[in-house]
Design a protein around this motif. Structure first.
Motif, mmCIF file in Angstrom:
data_model
loop_
_atom_site.group_PDB
_atom_site.id
_atom_site.type_symbol
_atom_site.label_atom_id
_atom_site.label_comp_id
_atom_site.label_asym_id
_atom_site.label_seq_id
_atom_site.Cartn_x
_atom_site.Cartn_y
_atom_site.Cartn_z
ATOM 1 N N THR A 173 23.033 -54.559 -0.323
ATOM 2 C CA THR A 173 21.856 -53.592 -0.759
ATOM 3 C C THR A 173 22.213 -53.283 -2.375
ATOM 4 O OG1 THR A 173 20.981 -51.695 -0.238
ATOM 5 C CG2 THR A 173 23.204 -51.790 0.181
ATOM 6 N N ASN A 174 20.975 -52.732 -2.931
ATOM 7 C CA ASN A 174 21.379 -52.159 -4.370
ATOM 8 C C ASN A 174 21.333 -50.688 -3.940
ATOM 9 O OD1 ASN A 174 21.044 -54.321 -6.149
ATOM 10 N ND2 ASN A 174 18.876 -54.924 -5.553
ATOM 11 N N GLY A 203 28.500 -61.802 8.253
ATOM 12 C CA GLY A 203 28.725 -61.151 6.929
ATOM 13 C C GLY A 203 29.006 -59.644 7.616
ATOM 14 N N TYR A 204 29.671 -59.020 6.918
ATOM 15 C CA TYR A 204 29.853 -57.545 6.971
ATOM 16 C C TYR A 204 30.046 -56.613 5.916
ATOM 17 C CZ TYR A 204 30.754 -52.870 9.576
ATOM 18 O OH TYR A 204 30.541 -51.641 10.036
ATOM 19 N N ASP A 205 29.278 -55.659 5.513
ATOM 20 C CA ASP A 205 29.850 -54.826 4.529
ATOM 21 C C ASP A 205 29.813 -53.233 4.831
ATOM 22 O OD1 ASP A 205 30.062 -53.655 2.074
ATOM 23 O OD2 ASP A 205 28.390 -54.706 1.237
ATOM 24 N N GLU A 206 30.749 -52.351 4.715
ATOM 25 C CA GLU A 206 30.587 -51.077 5.122
ATOM 26 C C GLU A 206 31.106 -50.279 3.944
ATOM 27 O OE1 GLU A 206 31.671 -49.418 9.101
ATOM 28 O OE2 GLU A 206 33.525 -48.680 8.150
ATOM 29 N N THR A 207 30.578 -49.299 3.752
ATOM 30 C CA THR A 207 31.188 -48.389 2.598
ATOM 31 C C THR A 207 31.145 -46.794 2.984
ATOM 32 O OG1 THR A 207 30.129 -49.925 0.891
ATOM 33 C CG2 THR A 207 31.020 -47.722 0.185
ATOM 34 N N GLU A 208 32.375 -46.455 3.122
ATOM 35 C CA GLU A 208 32.212 -44.758 3.413
ATOM 36 C C GLU A 208 32.834 -44.099 2.212
ATOM 37 O OE1 GLU A 208 34.902 -44.521 6.640
ATOM 38 O OE2 GLU A 208 33.369 -44.969 8.219
ATOM 39 N N THR A 209 32.130 -42.950 1.859
ATOM 40 C CA THR A 209 32.424 -42.167 0.800
ATOM 41 C C THR A 209 32.496 -40.678 1.131
ATOM 42 O OG1 THR A 209 30.045 -41.855 0.156
ATOM 43 C CG2 THR A 209 31.260 -43.734 -0.670
ATOM 44 N N THR A 222 26.093 -49.351 6.089
ATOM 45 C CA THR A 222 26.694 -50.623 6.796
ATOM 46 C C THR A 222 25.522 -51.477 6.506
ATOM 47 O OG1 THR A 222 25.765 -50.117 8.983
ATOM 48 C CG2 THR A 222 27.846 -49.662 8.500
ATOM 49 N N ASN A 223 26.058 -52.857 6.383
ATOM 50 C CA ASN A 223 25.246 -54.151 6.176
ATOM 51 C C ASN A 223 25.662 -55.093 7.176
ATOM 52 O OD1 ASN A 223 23.957 -56.459 5.365
ATOM 53 N ND2 ASN A 223 24.809 -56.058 3.274
ATOM 54 N N PHE A 236 20.406 -53.075 7.807
ATOM 55 C CA PHE A 236 20.925 -51.877 7.164
ATOM 56 C C PHE A 236 21.025 -50.507 7.861
ATOM 57 C CE2 PHE A 236 19.300 -55.045 4.529
ATOM 58 C CZ PHE A 236 20.316 -55.351 3.726
ATOM 59 N N THR A 237 22.009 -49.720 7.835
ATOM 60 C CA THR A 237 22.051 -48.415 8.326
ATOM 61 C C THR A 237 22.711 -47.597 7.158
ATOM 62 O OG1 THR A 237 24.336 -48.528 9.236
ATOM 63 C CG2 THR A 237 22.467 -49.228 10.542
ATOM 64 N N PHE A 238 22.316 -46.003 7.339
ATOM 65 C CA PHE A 238 22.718 -45.198 6.405
ATOM 66 C C PHE A 238 22.773 -43.914 6.928
ATOM 67 C CE2 PHE A 238 22.002 -41.830 3.241
ATOM 68 C CZ PHE A 238 23.211 -41.981 2.384
ATOM 69 N N LYS A 239 23.834 -43.155 6.892
ATOM 70 C CA LYS A 239 23.770 -41.523 7.452
ATOM 71 C C LYS A 239 24.761 -40.982 6.654
ATOM 72 C CE LYS A 239 27.220 -42.740 11.134
ATOM 73 N NZ LYS A 239 27.474 -42.711 12.521
ATOM 74 N N GLY A 240 24.639 -39.659 6.510
ATOM 75 C CA GLY A 240 25.497 -38.750 5.958
ATOM 76 C C GLY A 240 25.515 -37.117 6.230
ATOM 77 N N ASN A 241 26.363 -36.398 5.815
ATOM 78 C CA ASN A 241 26.267 -35.144 6.016
ATOM 79 C C ASN A 241 26.931 -34.378 4.982
ATOM 80 O OD1 ASN A 241 29.322 -34.131 7.031
ATOM 81 N ND2 ASN A 241 28.831 -36.244 8.188
ATOM 82 N N ASN A 242 26.819 -33.093 4.756
ATOM 83 C CA ASN A 242 27.260 -32.240 3.694
ATOM 84 C C ASN A 242 27.565 -30.807 4.604
ATOM 85 O OD1 ASN A 242 25.259 -30.301 2.919
ATOM 86 N ND2 ASN A 242 24.160 -32.023 2.514
#
Length: 972
Positions: free
Chosen positions: A186-187, A452-458, A486-487, A516-522
């Motif tokens: 993903t971009n 394929g699998y692509d996961e980024t945690e920030t 995740t991808n 594609f999934t995306f989640k977050g919290n602050n």
């Protein structure tokens, strides 16, 4: 009988001694460029069946007699013939056969050869990569391929703006689809990371394939309208080898925005009344501070990469890599660190019928982000004031204040940088498993499965000191944000290849699923009791595709490629979810015809023609069909008993939203002259994009917003590309190779909703000002400006513009379209020169016809800006060229629109290789170089190559330093 036996024994005695005067010769065969031993090399006596092959360590032994000729041959390498004159040892260095290695080109769901390619595809291997201080992979391509432009910020580890043939959209994404070992990524990137490619180690890249026209990209359907970049990483090898690459770089900014020195500023304040009143000179200090020098710094950075290759358990070709990058930014506190681990396993089973490729990568990215907005503060801050003030209640930094009360105006930029700690940690795991099985009972058929699998945690951590300069009740902040993206990919396809008489055929059919999934919290500001935490997530996006391709080759001369893909996306409603993307291409290998077959001039000549439709569905998450509501303000909550319920707000929605579609026509010529010493291509193309995804107004009450994303507008891009590769000199000890490419682009909006103009390109200075416009018949983001009037001495008159429509009123109707930020011509030039063990390479780029609006001058270079609210502020010295007083009177003048054409030398490197250092250390290459060597331009700003959301608007870019490089490459 006795006499006979004695004679036979005597004969047997002399045979092994003489053996026709043969001797034993031995030696080691290595790869010339790397000094790595080559196993399996055939060593044969010419015109005989006598021979052997090298062992695991590249060693051989053979019996030969004087006058024999030893022939060394190996797939992918140039054969070598050496006469035997009785020497006991012959060591051989074999060079790669570039013509053979370049033969294979990776395309979507497979590969082809250059000869059989019907689309516009260019491949760049590691031998041709751009050299220098390369931190992110896309810069390996910089200036290398016609039609491809890469614009990278000066921030450490920053991402790049990549454009292939100018993109294809106006409001939606113009970024190409990037695929890593078969995994489309993903971009979208998480906060806390520098960008989608910042976590990838360039040292792990083996090759790039750039797919440019629709006949090449249509196999990726709905995501291919902006072109496709396929990245192939390095694979494992059976032969053991190890490499260690280390480099250090030392950066320095060579330019500044010219503002007034402290003494000149004092004189200017004393001599310039503002609005008829003198400035308050009591606000001046006694210091002499260059604020740009205070926030900028010289940088020291390093990169270290280790790779190991060999057989694991004596059966599995393996590659392991480890890399670490540390890069300082030119702005104080800006830092980027990356650590990479990579593993590639590439075994073959069942007599090579089953090929397994496993790639696993881990990346750990640590960032400290510096607020680049403080560059503007450094330009504005009073140069007569010191950096530090021991009596200051704001952490010992000087601030404009009255007692403990902060005065309204620009704050100390050094304090802002040092008292803010904005860190981002990004951990990424990505890779794929590819199974390629050729059926035993039908070897023409193979099945390929790719998972394929692509996961980024920030994690983003923002800390601002409680001593930060502010008059707010809450001082400082403690703010954490967590995001996960995740991808997941599942691809499967069948490929059938068969030759029928003079017809070679290849058929591919498959299925693709990607999610594609995306989640977050602050946490909100923990120091502010009114700040509440927030949890957010995007709807899952699922893409499903069915694809097929047929390649037919007749008599090795006439080629036909038919491609079709049907894509479905959860971004759109059920009625518009599916899109169809067909393509067709024809090619004719003229050089294989009888009338050219034996030509000494034309070694390769191929004509190509292609047509195809590709799609675009990259819109912001709030605009997709699935997102029917959004969370309200965290403070807007309802409490029922002990349960707190967050409010929800209905989102605007367009159930008729569908794909953008881009239709491409292309005609091309691939050529090779004089045994391919000169080679390249010429392409002419036209892209027509329709149903553009565009945010436009709707009637009040018709939706939950007065602006909704819609399919409106059409865009046409026409272009011509030319590339030339030339082996100017090709000798055993001296080689000179050059690459030149040129791209000509013309962009025009051919339709907009109701034919209306759309203003865009927000600028600093004043409120709500725009400097660009989308208009039918013009290029996207064309500049909309007033025509400046000048006095008889040629000086611009403040606020005086031409009445272009003749109604005696100066208003928006008198603004006109002047130029656009897109370059008309993009040029690239590279050269590699090798003399014995010396190597020299350089890379140059040029843009012609691109314009930049100098928002630094238009919003700051006015004498009225000396009054910075309640304090004094500096201004650029360019104000002396105009003596303008008020920003609001001049902000939209064409005076600030400048030709930003440029010529840049990006990199130059010089190296020397020491070979055969010892039995284990095969070679050492020592090298040095310079990055950002020079820029030739008439643009008066800091840099003519502007990055940012709005193209062509220079509102203080992150500066690019000139960098001195030194490195060493060890090969074992």
């Amino acid at each position: 009988m006795k006499t006979t036996m004695n004679g036979l024994l005597l004969f047997l005695f002399f045979v092994p001694i003489s053996l026709f005067a043969q001797n034993i010769v031995k030696g080691t065969v290595t790869e010339k460029s790397t000094a790595i031993p080559l196993p399996g090399v055939n060593v044969v006596i010419k015109n005989s069946t006598t021979g052997t092959s090298t062992d695991f360590d590249g060693q051989y032994q053979l019996q030969a007699k004087k006058g024999d000729v030893l022939v060394f041959s190996y797939v992918g390498y140039l054969p070598i013939e050496i006469p035997f004159t009785g020497q006991s040892t012959i060591n051989v260095e074999m060079a790669e056969d570039a013509a053979l290695l370049d033969e294979i080109v990776v395309i979507g769901y497979g590969s082809t050869t250059k000869k059989d390619a019907t689309g516009s595809v260019e491949a760049i291997t590691s031998e041709d990569f751009t050299r220098g201080n390369i931190v992110t992979p896309e810069n390996l391509l910089s200036g290398r391929i016609s039609g491809v432009s890469i614009n990278t910020s000066g921030a450490p580890g920053s991402g790049s703006q990549i454009r292939i043939r100018g993109g294809s959209s106006i409001n939606a994404s113009n970024d190409p689809l990037i695929i890593i070992d078969g995994l489309p990524i993903t971009n979208d990137s998480n906060r806390g990371s520098r960008g989608i490619l910042a976590s990838i180690n360039p040292n792990d890249i083996d090759s790039f394939s750039v797919l440019k026209d629709a006949s090449a990209t249509a196999i990726y359907g709905s995501r291919a309208a902006n072109g496709v970049i396929i990245i192939v990483t390095k694979k494992g090898k059976s032969t053991f080898s190890a490499t260690l690459d280390s480099q250090y770089s030392f950066g320095e900014l060579t330019d500044r925005i010219n503002v007034f020195s402290a003494n000149d500023f004092r004189s200017l304040v004393a001599s310039q009344p503002i609005n008829g009143s003198n400035l308050d000179e009591t606000l001046l200090g006694n210091a002499n501070t260059n604020w740009q020098d205070e926030i900028f710094r010289n940088t020291v950075s390093s990169q270290h990469n280790l790779s190991l290759q060999g057989s694991l358990f004596k059966a599995i070709p393996t590659r392991f890599s480890f890399g670490i990058t540390n890069q300082e930014g030119a702005i104080t506190t800006s830092e980027f660190e990356r650590r990479n681990l990579g593993l590639a396993l590439n075994p073959s089973l069942f007599d090579d019928h089953l090929k397994i490729n496993l790639n696993a990568n881990l990346s750990f990215e640590d960032n400290r982000f510096a607020d680049s907005g403080q560059i503007g503060a450094a330009l504005r801050y009073d140069p007569t004031q010191p950096v530090y003030d021991p009596t200051s209640p704001f952490g010992g930094f000087y601030q404009h204040r009255n007692g403990n009360t902060l005065l309204n105006g620009t704050t100390n930029p050094v304090a802002s940088l040092l008292q803010t700690n904005n860190q981002g940690d990004s951990n990424r795991a990505y890779g794929n498993l590819n199974l390629d099985y050729k059926f035993h009972f039908l070897p023409e058929l193979k099945a390929v499965l790719n998972i394929g699998y692509d996961e980024t945690e920030t994690k983003e951590i923002q800390r601002t000191s409680a001593l930060v300069a502010t008059n707010d009740d809450v001082r400082g902040n403690v703010f954490d944000r967590f995001e996960k993206r995740t991808n997941e990919l599942f691809d499967g396809y069948l490929n059938y290849s068969k030759e029928f008489n003079k017809v070679r055929s290849e058929f591919t059919a498959g299925y693709s699923y990607q999610k594609f999934t995306f989640k977050g919290n602050n946490t909100g500001n923990r120091l502010d009791p009114n700040s509440a935490p927030d949890t957010y997530a995007d709807p899952n996006v699922v893409l499903i595709g069915f694809f097929g391709r047929a390649n037919l080759t007749f008599a090795d001369k006439y080629l036909l490629t038919l491609t079709y893909r049907r894509d479905g996306s959860s971004r759109f409603s059920e009625e518009n979810r599916w899109g169809n993307f067909p393509a067709a291409a024809l090619a004719w290998n003229i050089s294989d015809e009888d009338f050219l077959k034996n030509s000494n001039v034309i070694s390769n000549l191929k004509l190509r023609a292609g047509y195809g439709i590709t799609g675009q569905q990259e819109v912001s998450q709030k605009d997709i069909f699935l997102n029917r509501y959004r969370g309200g303000n965290p403070n807007s909550q309802y409490q029922f008993g002990n349960t707190v319920i967050q409010s929800l707000i209905a989102s605007e929605i367009n159930p008729d939203l569908k794909w953008e579609e881009t239709t491409t026509f292309e005609f091309g010529v691939d050529y090779g002259l004089f045994d391919n010493k000169l080679s390249g291509s010429l392409n002419v193309f036209q892209k027509n994009s329709k149903d553009l995804l565009f945010e436009a107004s709707v009637a009040d009450g018709a939706n939950f917003s007065n602006n909704v994303i819609q399919n409106i507008g059409e865009l046409r891009i026409q272009g011509l590309e030319f590339s030339l590769n030339a082996d100017v000199v090709k000798q055993e000890d001296f080689n000179v190779n050059v690459n030149f490419n040129a791209t000509f682009l013309d962009r025009e909006i051919t339709d907009l909703a109701l034919g209306q103009d759309v203003r865009t390109g927000g600028i600093a200075g004043g409120t709500g000002n725009n400097i660009q416009m989308h208009r039918i018949g013009e290029a996207p983001n064309s500049f909309s400006v007033y025509k400046q009037l000048y006095d008889t001495a040629g000086n611009p008159i403040e606020g005086a513009y031409a009445d272009l429509n003749g109604d005696n009123v100066i208003n928006d109707d008198d603004r006109y379209i002047k130029e656009n930020p897109g370059a008309d011509v993009i040029l690239g030039f590279q050269s590699n020169i090798n003399y014995k063990n010396f190597d020299l390479s350089f890379n140059m780029r040029a843009n012609l016809g691109n314009y930049v609006y100098n928002n630094v001058n238009s919003s700051r270079a006015q004498l009225g800006q000396l009054q910075d609210n309640a304090v004094l502020g500096n201004v650029p010295t360019s104000v002396l060229n105009t003596n303008f007083q008020r920003t609001s009177d001049v902000i939209t003048s064409d005076l600030y629109l400048e030709d930003a054409s440029f010529l840049k030398m990006d990199n130059i490197t010089l190296g020397y290789t020491f070979n055969n250092i010892s039995k284990k250390l095969k070679s050492i290459r020592l090298w040095g170089g310079v990055q950002n060597v020079f820029v030739i331009t008439n643009y008066t700003g800091l840099d003519p190559e502007v990055t940012g959301t709005d193209p062509g608007i220079d509102n203080l870019i992150y500066p690019r330093p000139r960098t001195i490089l030194a490195g060493a490459n060890f090969k074992f």
